[in-house]
Scaffold this motif. Structure first.
Motif, PDB file in Angstrom:
ATOM      1  N   UNK A 513       0.898  -1.312  -0.074  1.00 32.72           N
ATOM      2  CA  UNK A 513       0.011  -0.037  -0.030  1.00 32.72           C
ATOM      3  C   UNK A 513       0.869   1.199   0.015  1.00 32.72           C
ATOM      4  N   UNK A 514       1.443   1.701   1.376  1.00 36.88           N
ATOM      5  CA  UNK A 514       2.157   2.742   1.247  1.00 36.88           C
ATOM      6  C   UNK A 514       3.375   2.595   0.518  1.00 36.88           C
ATOM      7  N   UNK A 515       4.230   1.498   0.506  1.00 37.45           N
ATOM      8  CA  UNK A 515       5.148   1.058  -0.185  1.00 37.45           C
ATOM      9  C   UNK A 515       5.121   1.240  -1.586  1.00 37.45           C
ATOM     10  N   UNK A 516       4.095   0.812  -1.925  1.00 36.88           N
ATOM     11  CA  UNK A 516       3.932   0.781  -3.594  1.00 36.88           C
ATOM     12  C   UNK A 516       3.827   2.399  -4.269  1.00 36.88           C
ATOM     13  N   UNK A 517       3.379   3.238  -3.541  1.00 35.32           N
ATOM     14  CA  UNK A 517       3.459   4.499  -3.798  1.00 35.32           C
ATOM     15  C   UNK A 517       4.742   5.182  -3.733  1.00 35.32           C
TER      16      UNK A 517
END
Length: 622
Positions: A513-517
């Motif tokens: 989630x956060x890491x993908x962005x």
């Protein structure tokens, strides 16, 4: 023949409305027989939160109101307006209600027809994508809204009145009042004339107006009390009360709910509230004389995050606050290490990596740090920095920042090297990249100076920013890793959960989630040679450079904010429950609102990943 005329009228009506006006005439002609005319009496619910909806509606006549799940009016649809697309694009159930506010006719289009038009006609689909963008922005705003609408130091006064008021009759004398204060262990009494508040007596009044004035215990209380005292409303803000007390130099404020006294708020109560302010915590940390004091001050941070989630703070604001407190901890421990070991033999720069470097740190964060040492260092000088790193990282553990499982810390000799050696390491990553090595090294491309000589960092940053845009193989590997970090949502929009281990049946909101962005934004920033480290700023930079569309950028920033907010909310709930915060969320703890918008946010991220993969498949950013 009459039917043909009616169909032609509907076709002509649609041709005058967005986005149908952009469809070819033959597409409109094929579409009209597939629509259903529906009549809705005034007050009828056409869509309801929590219920599935499988149509796109176009208002033919009349009007409708659209409200979110908590009843806030978000839009009003009139003749020619469409609604229902956000559910068709994002998945059921609906999170909006749509109610006819007049007798209304709608044209209803089935989901299969809608999907076909979006697929066959790009402008048609983009129109409804823009609607979805507005809805995601609305979801972010709804998640940030607090029940009380206040921020730190804007707590309602009623929240501070934890005890029933201690009172005494206006007909009592000084000795009787003093005895009541002593028995109750309070510093003030409310003086009552029946049900009416007549005055207040404080321990300061007893000193100044009784003892210092030579009066005895039989003095009537009415002679020494503060009559008709300044009061505060229960629904007033603590911040306003603090200003009032400072302006009038008073330390006790009776709290009123209408004509009824419900308690007393003191300056001590307000100071406790102030101590939850991250600025206060950071200042407190800077005053500590040893590592234990720093750790004790830093231990208040989780409660601050809990308070921020409950109040008017965005995930971006919370990330900056958590980061600022972490920086304060690290800087104070570095200063304490220098006090113990003596002045460093050569200049150095202590840098932080990852989320802290991006000003996006949440709770449950471990250490990610490194040391850049001046090239003048001799072999003997390196022993100082080895001891220095051990001290600081050990104290960081005491302060609640665990060691990095991947050993990305200044205690690792690989990450405690001279500027010349750092330039060589980054040169290899940029010019002779190996996919696995790049994946492990990505955290080093989120770097920020915390203490020491920032010029050492600036020289290294200049190298990276000048070489990265032309390092096509490096960027391709980095983009490949970013695309591979898929959001945790499946083909049929179900969440992809951990299958086994300690966190089985939970959603890893950080990694995908956060890491993908974060990964996406990093690729664009490096490709453009941007100085930004913060993810939101990197996305804005990509939009400004026109390598990302404005609509896509707004979508991605809103998705990042929403995912980050859900993460912070999860961690705050864990703090409140007394459990260690982490990044693993059970779908059962998510509201239908959160599930619905997380799926949509993950869909936005996946779409952006697809575009990035396509771009780098051609070997160029554009």
């Amino acid at each position: 023949m009459a039917l043909d005329v009616e169909l032609a009228e509907i076709r002509d009506f649609l041709a005058a409305q967005e986005p149908f006006a952009d469809l070819p005439q033959e597409a409109l002609t094929r579409l009209v027989p597939r629509l259903t005319v529906e009549y809705h009496r005034r007050g009828t619910a056409i869509m309801t939160p929590g219920r599935d909806s499988v149509h796109l509606y176009v208002v033919r006549s009349g009007a409708v109101d659209m409200r979110d799940a908590i009843g806030t009016l978000v839009d009003r649809g009139e003749v020619g307006d469409c609604f229902g697309s956000t559910t068709l694009l994002g998945g059921n159930p609906s999170t909006f209600s749509v109610v006819a506010i007049e007798d209304t006719l709608t044209l209803a289009m089935g989901a299969a027809t809608f999907a076909e038009l979006c697929n066959d006609h790009r402008e048609f689909g983009e129109f409804f994508d823009a609607q979805r963008t507005r809805r995601m922005a609305g979801a972010v705003a709804a998640k940030q809204a607090s029940a009380s609408g206040g921020a730190i130091l804007k707590t309602r006064m009623s929240e501070l009145a934890r005890k029933a008021p201690i009172t005494v009759s206006v007909r009592a004398n000084v000795r009787e009042a003093a005895q009541v204060m002593s028995d109750a262990g309070v510093s003030s009494l409310l003086v009552m004339d029946g049900e009416r508040l007549a005055g207040i007596i404080t321990d300061r009044d007893l000193r100044n107006r009784v003892l210092a004035a030579g009066r005895d215990g039989t003095t009537p209380l009415a002679d020494v009390m503060s009559a008709n005292p300044v009061t505060a409303r229960a629904d007033g803000l603590a911040f306003e009360a603090m200003l009032e007390m400072v302006a009038r130099n008073i330390h006790h404020l009776p709290l009123m709910d209408g004509d009824q006294v419900i308690g007393v708020v003191t300056t001590t109560d307000l100071m406790r509230l102030e101590q939850a302010n991250p600025v206060y915590i950071a200042g407190d940390i800077a005053k500590q004389k040893d590592s234990a004091g720093v750790a004790a001050a830093a231990a208040r941070l989780p409660r601050v995050v809990e308070s921020l989630v409950a109040q008017d703070a965005s995930a971006a604001d919370m990330g900056r606050i958590v980061t600022s407190v972490g920086d304060a901890v690290e800087r104070r421990l570095i200063a304490l290490a220098e006090e113990r070991l003596g002045a460093p033999p050569v200049p150095y720069c202590w840098v932080t990596l990852g989320s802290r470097a991006r000003m996006e740190q949440a709770l449950a964060a471990d250490q990610d740090n490194a040391l850049i040492i001046d090239d003048a260092a001799q072999p003997a000088d390196l022993d100082y920095f080895a001891q220095f790193a051990e001290l600081v990282t050990g104290w960081l553990v005491e302060a609640g920042y665990p060691r990095c499982p991947g050993d990305v810390m200044a205690t690792n000799p690989k990450w405690r090297i001279t500027l010349r050696e750092w330039k060589h390491v980054f040169g290899e990553w940029l010019n002779a990249p190996v996919p696995d090595a790049i994946l492990r090294a990505s955290i080093f491309f989120d770097m920020r100076p915390v203490a020491g000589d920032a010029q050492l960092y600036a020289e290294l940053d200049d190298l990276v920013r000048s070489q990265a845009p032309s390092s096509k193989r490096f960027l391709s590997h980095l983009a490949g890793a970013a695309v591979a970090n898929e959001p945790p949502v499946g083909f049929f929009r179900g969440f992809v959960l951990e299958k086994e281990g300690e966190h089985a049946h939970t959603l890893d909101i950080k990694r995908g989630g956060v890491g993908a962005v974060v990964d996406l934004a990093r690729v664009h920033a490096l490709a453009l040679g941007l100085p930004a480290r913060n993810t939101d700023e990197r996305i804005a930079g990509a939009v400004a450079a026109k390598v990302m569309g404005a609509a896509r950028g707004a979508d991605l920033r809103d998705a990042f904010e929403f995912i980050s907010y859900v993460r912070m909310s999860h961690q705050a709930a864990q703090v409140k429950a007394g459990t260690p915060p982490d990044n693993h969320i059970s779908p059962d703890e998510l509201s239908s609102f959160d599930k619905r918008h997380l799926r949509e946010a993950f869909g936005i991220v996946r779409s952006a990943q697809s575009t990035l993969g396509t771009v780098y498949g051609t070997g160029k950013l554009g």
